[in-house]
Write a protein that holds these residues in place. Structure first.
Motif, PDB file in Angstrom:
ATOM      1  N   ALA A 273      26.748  60.220  12.906  1.00  0.00           N
ATOM      2  CA  ALA A 273      27.384  59.284  11.965  1.00  0.00           C
ATOM      3  C   ALA A 273      26.738  57.906  12.002  1.00  0.00           C
ATOM      4  O   ALA A 273      26.474  57.298  10.954  1.00  0.00           O
ATOM      5  CB  ALA A 273      28.882  59.176  12.256  1.00  0.00           C
ATOM      6  N   ARG A 274      26.469  57.390  13.188  1.00  0.00           N
ATOM      7  CA  ARG A 274      25.898  56.044  13.270  1.00  0.00           C
ATOM      8  C   ARG A 274      24.481  56.017  12.715  1.00  0.00           C
ATOM      9  O   ARG A 274      24.111  55.104  11.960  1.00  0.00           O
ATOM     10  CB  ARG A 274      25.914  55.544  14.719  1.00  0.00           C
ATOM     11  N   ALA A 275      23.670  57.022  13.055  1.00  0.00           N
ATOM     12  CA  ALA A 275      22.313  57.099  12.502  1.00  0.00           C
ATOM     13  C   ALA A 275      22.353  57.309  10.996  1.00  0.00           C
ATOM     14  O   ALA A 275      21.489  56.795  10.259  1.00  0.00           O
ATOM     15  CB  ALA A 275      21.538  58.230  13.172  1.00  0.00           C
ATOM     16  N   ALA A 276      23.355  58.051  10.519  1.00  0.00           N
ATOM     17  CA  ALA A 276      23.494  58.271   9.074  1.00  0.00           C
ATOM     18  C   ALA A 276      23.750  56.956   8.351  1.00  0.00           C
ATOM     19  O   ALA A 276      23.225  56.721   7.254  1.00  0.00           O
ATOM     20  CB  ALA A 276      24.633  59.256   8.801  1.00  0.00           C
ATOM     21  N   PHE A 277      24.560  56.092   8.947  1.00  0.00           N
ATOM     22  CA  PHE A 277      24.816  54.790   8.333  1.00  0.00           C
ATOM     23  C   PHE A 277      23.534  53.969   8.275  1.00  0.00           C
ATOM     24  O   PHE A 277      23.233  53.331   7.252  1.00  0.00           O
ATOM     25  CB  PHE A 277      25.894  54.048   9.121  1.00  0.00           C
ATOM     26  N   ASP A 278      22.741  53.987   9.350  1.00  0.00           N
ATOM     27  CA  ASP A 278      21.476  53.255   9.333  1.00  0.00           C
ATOM     28  C   ASP A 278      20.515  53.822   8.300  1.00  0.00           C
ATOM     29  O   ASP A 278      19.798  53.059   7.636  1.00  0.00           O
ATOM     30  CB  ASP A 278      20.831  53.281  10.722  1.00  0.00           C
ATOM     31  N   ASN A 319      12.077  48.770   2.875  1.00  0.00           N
ATOM     32  CA  ASN A 319      12.778  49.919   3.437  1.00  0.00           C
ATOM     33  C   ASN A 319      12.452  51.232   2.727  1.00  0.00           C
ATOM     34  O   ASN A 319      12.878  52.302   3.186  1.00  0.00           O
ATOM     35  CB  ASN A 319      14.288  49.683   3.415  1.00  0.00           C
ATOM     36  N   ARG A 320      11.715  51.146   1.627  1.00  0.00           N
ATOM     37  CA  ARG A 320      11.246  52.376   0.962  1.00  0.00           C
ATOM     38  C   ARG A 320       9.722  52.402   0.849  1.00  0.00           C
ATOM     39  O   ARG A 320       9.169  53.163   0.048  1.00  0.00           O
ATOM     40  CB  ARG A 320      11.869  52.502  -0.434  1.00  0.00           C
ATOM     41  N   ASP A 321       9.072  51.616   1.658  1.00  0.00           N
ATOM     42  CA  ASP A 321       7.614  51.543   1.603  1.00  0.00           C
ATOM     43  C   ASP A 321       7.014  52.812   2.213  1.00  0.00           C
ATOM     44  O   ASP A 321       7.169  53.068   3.413  1.00  0.00           O
ATOM     45  CB  ASP A 321       7.136  50.321   2.386  1.00  0.00           C
ATOM     46  N   PRO A 322       6.316  53.619   1.407  1.00  0.00           N
ATOM     47  CA  PRO A 322       5.730  54.851   1.966  1.00  0.00           C
ATOM     48  C   PRO A 322       4.677  54.575   3.031  1.00  0.00           C
ATOM     49  O   PRO A 322       4.361  55.466   3.826  1.00  0.00           O
ATOM     50  CB  PRO A 322       5.131  55.555   0.746  1.00  0.00           C
ATOM     51  N   ARG A 323       4.131  53.366   3.061  1.00  0.00           N
ATOM     52  CA  ARG A 323       3.178  53.019   4.119  1.00  0.00           C
ATOM     53  C   ARG A 323       3.857  53.029   5.484  1.00  0.00           C
ATOM     54  O   ARG A 323       3.197  53.245   6.500  1.00  0.00           O
ATOM     55  CB  ARG A 323       2.575  51.637   3.847  1.00  0.00           C
ATOM     56  N   ARG A 324       5.162  52.798   5.506  1.00  0.00           N
ATOM     57  CA  ARG A 324       5.926  52.806   6.756  1.00  0.00           C
ATOM     58  C   ARG A 324       6.719  54.104   6.933  1.00  0.00           C
ATOM     59  O   ARG A 324       6.814  54.639   8.041  1.00  0.00           O
ATOM     60  CB  ARG A 324       6.884  51.601   6.788  1.00  0.00           C
ATOM     61  N   TRP A 325       7.277  54.622   5.827  1.00  0.00           N
ATOM     62  CA  TRP A 325       8.239  55.713   5.936  1.00  0.00           C
ATOM     63  C   TRP A 325       7.687  57.050   5.474  1.00  0.00           C
ATOM     64  O   TRP A 325       8.376  58.063   5.541  1.00  0.00           O
ATOM     65  CB  TRP A 325       9.505  55.367   5.139  1.00  0.00           C
ATOM     66  N   GLY A 326       6.438  57.071   4.993  1.00  0.00           N
ATOM     67  CA  GLY A 326       5.830  58.327   4.573  1.00  0.00           C
ATOM     68  C   GLY A 326       6.127  58.657   3.121  1.00  0.00           C
ATOM     69  O   GLY A 326       6.842  57.929   2.425  1.00  0.00           O
ATOM     70  N   PRO A 327       5.578  59.772   2.640  1.00  0.00           N
ATOM     71  CA  PRO A 327       5.708  60.120   1.219  1.00  0.00           C
ATOM     72  C   PRO A 327       7.136  60.423   0.781  1.00  0.00           C
ATOM     73  O   PRO A 327       7.423  60.410  -0.417  1.00  0.00           O
ATOM     74  CB  PRO A 327       4.812  61.362   1.085  1.00  0.00           C
ATOM     75  N   ASP A 328       8.037  60.700   1.724  1.00  0.00           N
ATOM     76  CA  ASP A 328       9.429  60.981   1.359  1.00  0.00           C
ATOM     77  C   ASP A 328      10.315  59.753   1.569  1.00  0.00           C
ATOM     78  O   ASP A 328      11.511  59.865   1.829  1.00  0.00           O
ATOM     79  CB  ASP A 328       9.962  62.157   2.171  1.00  0.00           C
ATOM     80  N   ALA A 329       9.742  58.565   1.438  1.00  0.00           N
ATOM     81  CA  ALA A 329      10.483  57.329   1.695  1.00  0.00           C
ATOM     82  C   ALA A 329      11.705  57.179   0.805  1.00  0.00           C
ATOM     83  O   ALA A 329      12.688  56.535   1.192  1.00  0.00           O
ATOM     84  CB  ALA A 329       9.560  56.115   1.504  1.00  0.00           C
ATOM     85  N   ASP A 330      11.676  57.781  -0.400  1.00  0.00           N
ATOM     86  CA  ASP A 330      12.802  57.655  -1.328  1.00  0.00           C
ATOM     87  C   ASP A 330      13.913  58.660  -1.038  1.00  0.00           C
ATOM     88  O   ASP A 330      14.939  58.651  -1.726  1.00  0.00           O
ATOM     89  CB  ASP A 330      12.328  57.843  -2.770  1.00  0.00           C
ATOM     90  N   GLY A 335      17.423  63.602   9.192  1.00  0.00           N
ATOM     91  CA  GLY A 335      16.407  63.967  10.165  1.00  0.00           C
ATOM     92  C   GLY A 335      15.421  62.846  10.444  1.00  0.00           C
ATOM     93  O   GLY A 335      14.599  62.947  11.355  1.00  0.00           O
ATOM     94  N   ARG A 336      15.523  61.775   9.682  1.00  0.00           N
ATOM     95  CA  ARG A 336      14.611  60.642   9.841  1.00  0.00           C
ATOM     96  C   ARG A 336      15.121  59.709  10.942  1.00  0.00           C
ATOM     97  O   ARG A 336      16.328  59.538  11.130  1.00  0.00           O
ATOM     98  CB  ARG A 336      14.534  59.867   8.525  1.00  0.00           C
ATOM     99  N   ASP A 337      14.207  59.089  11.653  1.00  0.00           N
ATOM    100  CA  ASP A 337      14.557  58.007  12.563  1.00  0.00           C
ATOM    101  C   ASP A 337      14.477  56.706  11.766  1.00  0.00           C
ATOM    102  O   ASP A 337      13.382  56.231  11.455  1.00  0.00           O
ATOM    103  CB  ASP A 337      13.583  57.969  13.744  1.00  0.00           C
ATOM    104  N   PRO A 338      15.640  56.115  11.407  1.00  0.00           N
ATOM    105  CA  PRO A 338      15.602  54.917  10.562  1.00  0.00           C
ATOM    106  C   PRO A 338      15.379  53.623  11.326  1.00  0.00           C
ATOM    107  O   PRO A 338      15.372  52.545  10.717  1.00  0.00           O
ATOM    108  CB  PRO A 338      16.991  54.924   9.914  1.00  0.00           C
ATOM    109  N   SER A 339      15.227  53.698  12.628  1.00  0.00           N
ATOM    110  CA  SER A 339      15.028  52.462  13.392  1.00  0.00           C
ATOM    111  C   SER A 339      13.754  51.767  12.903  1.00  0.00           C
ATOM    112  O   SER A 339      12.767  52.405  12.580  1.00  0.00           O
ATOM    113  CB  SER A 339      14.927  52.758  14.891  1.00  0.00           C
ATOM    114  N   GLY A 340      13.809  50.477  12.847  1.00  0.00           N
ATOM    115  CA  GLY A 340      12.705  49.702  12.290  1.00  0.00           C
ATOM    116  C   GLY A 340      12.937  49.279  10.855  1.00  0.00           C
ATOM    117  O   GLY A 340      12.152  48.500  10.310  1.00  0.00           O
TER     118      GLY A 340
END
Length: 402
Positions: A273-278, A319-330, A335-340
């Motif tokens: 739940a907490r990671a889902a909120f992040d 927070n949706r930059d694919p350079r940081r989050w990969g091609p599935d940023a949107d 399953g993603r680690d949203p830290s950062g």
């Protein structure tokens, strides 16, 4: 020679505070990121950062990108603020240090441990109230607004009367960080009334003898902050402690309603739940933008930004930059680690109440998991436009019970 030509930055003439972009900023963010690491927005004479790397670096470098000149479009070096600046959000060291230290202690792990059991029980009661009455409801009004307005003002020590003023005050405050457009003009008639009410709640006599507010005044009695600073620190709590959580919680509920597989994932593993909120904060970024002001000529990613110039950081874009989050940023993905993500800021000025917001969201999501099998949209959600916040005005949901 134009400023953009002197600095070498690409130019964009768009209005990021216009209704079209505020309604759907994602295409503009993609264009901004693709244009370059630093873009000159000619309409407002500001430099814009849309990529995660540059936004992160500017947020972390308070020496070169100051908050003390205001985190909105107004430059406090040349313009008078419409209200006393926040001692946390709109101040830099050394003025920022003592208020931040006091609030970090008050909102620390010990306080959250005390609140956790109570807030989880409060969330279960609220969810039961809603679901015992109906399985179709506006999640903004029924949950996202109601729960924070119940538990957070209680924790601060506010009385029950008038706390509904916190939402229009927050809306006015976050609009005021942008230009003086129609959104600001719409709130102006109530500015004096709402500001006066909030300021009155920050005085020692208005607060309960136990709570965050009383703790702040006790810190003033011990000499950790001055008596003049105490009401401003309380005001910082009330200004930033409700709207951000309301819109973060609404973002999470919208994310699950539009990603049913992720709701199933949370039901199977409620500890997420907490990671889902992040992840929802990363995906939706309730706080979309903040400004900084250069303290000297700064070179950022090959662009020279003059001293005393406003820099607009697009947190939602970063927070949706694919350079940081990969091609599935949107994608919204548990399953993603949203830290950062930079949804709570970064560095010295990172949101001091972020763990409070996480606890509120965790309590509501756990309460829903206990009773709700499926979540889906029951109608077309409606945006509420704000110059800084990404908000839902209404979010009609239909749930299937366990």
């Amino acid at each position: 020679m134009t400023l953009a030509a002197q600095t070498g930055a690409p130019v964009d003439e768009a209005d990021p505070f216009g209704p079209e972009i505020l309604s759907d900023p994602i295409p503009f963010h993609a264009r901004l990121r693709d244009a370059g690491p630093v873009v000159y927005l000619s309409r407002y004479d500001v430099f814009a950062l849309g990529r995660h790397e540059q936004v992160h670096d500017a947020l972390a470098d308070w020496q070169a990108f100051q908050s003390g000149a205001g985190v909105g479009l107004s430059n406090f070096r040349t313009e008078k603020p419409w209200r006393p600046p926040s001692l946390l959000l709109e101040a830099d060291p050394p003025h920022h240090d003592a208020p931040r230290r006091v609030l970090s202690t008050i909102l620390g792990p010990r306080a959250l441990r005390r609140l956790r059991e109570r807030w989880i029980a409060d969330a279960e009661r609220l969810v039961d109230e809603v679901l015992d009455r109906t399985t179709e409801f506006d999640a903004v009004a029924a949950l996202a607004e109601t729960f924070p307005l119940r538990v957070f003002p209680d924790a601060v020590g506010l009385g029950a009367e008038g706390r509904e003023n916190l939402l229009p005050y927050g809306n006015l405050l976050f609009n005021a960080f942008g230009p003086h457009n129609d959104l600001v003009a719409e709130g102006m008639p109530r500015m004096g009334e709402l500001s006066g009410w909030v300021n009155a709640q920050c005085e020692r006599e208005a607060l309960a003898p136990a709570g965050f507010g009383a703790d702040i005044w006790a810190a003033a009695d011990r000499g950790e902050i001055t008596p003049d600073q105490a009401p401003l620190v309380v005001r910082s709590l009330l200004s930033a402690g409700v709207d951000t959580t309301v819109n973060g919680l609404a973002a999470a509920l919208h994310a699950f309603a539009t990603h049913p597989d992720q709701w199933t994932r949370l039901r199977d593993r409620p500890e997420l739940a907490r990671a889902a909120f992040d992840e929802a904060v990363r995906w939706e970024s309730p706080v979309q933008t903040f400004f900084r002001t250069t303290t000297r000529e700064v070179e950022l990613a090959g662009t020279r930004i003059p001293d005393g110039h406003k820099v607009l950081m697009f947190l939602g874009s970063a927070n949706r930059d694919p350079r940081r989050w990969g091609p599935d940023a949107d994608a919204f993905d548990l399953g993603r680690d949203p830290s950062g993500h930079v949804g709570f800021g970064m560095g010295l000025h990172q949101c001091v109440g972020q763990h409070v917001a996480r606890l509120e969201a965790e309590a509501v999501l756990h309460a829903l998991v206990r009773r709700v099998r499926t979540i889906e949209l029951a109608g077309e959600p409606c945006r509420k436009l704000n110059n800084t916040m990404r908000m839902w005005g209404s979010l009609p949901l239909r749930v299937g019970l366990q």
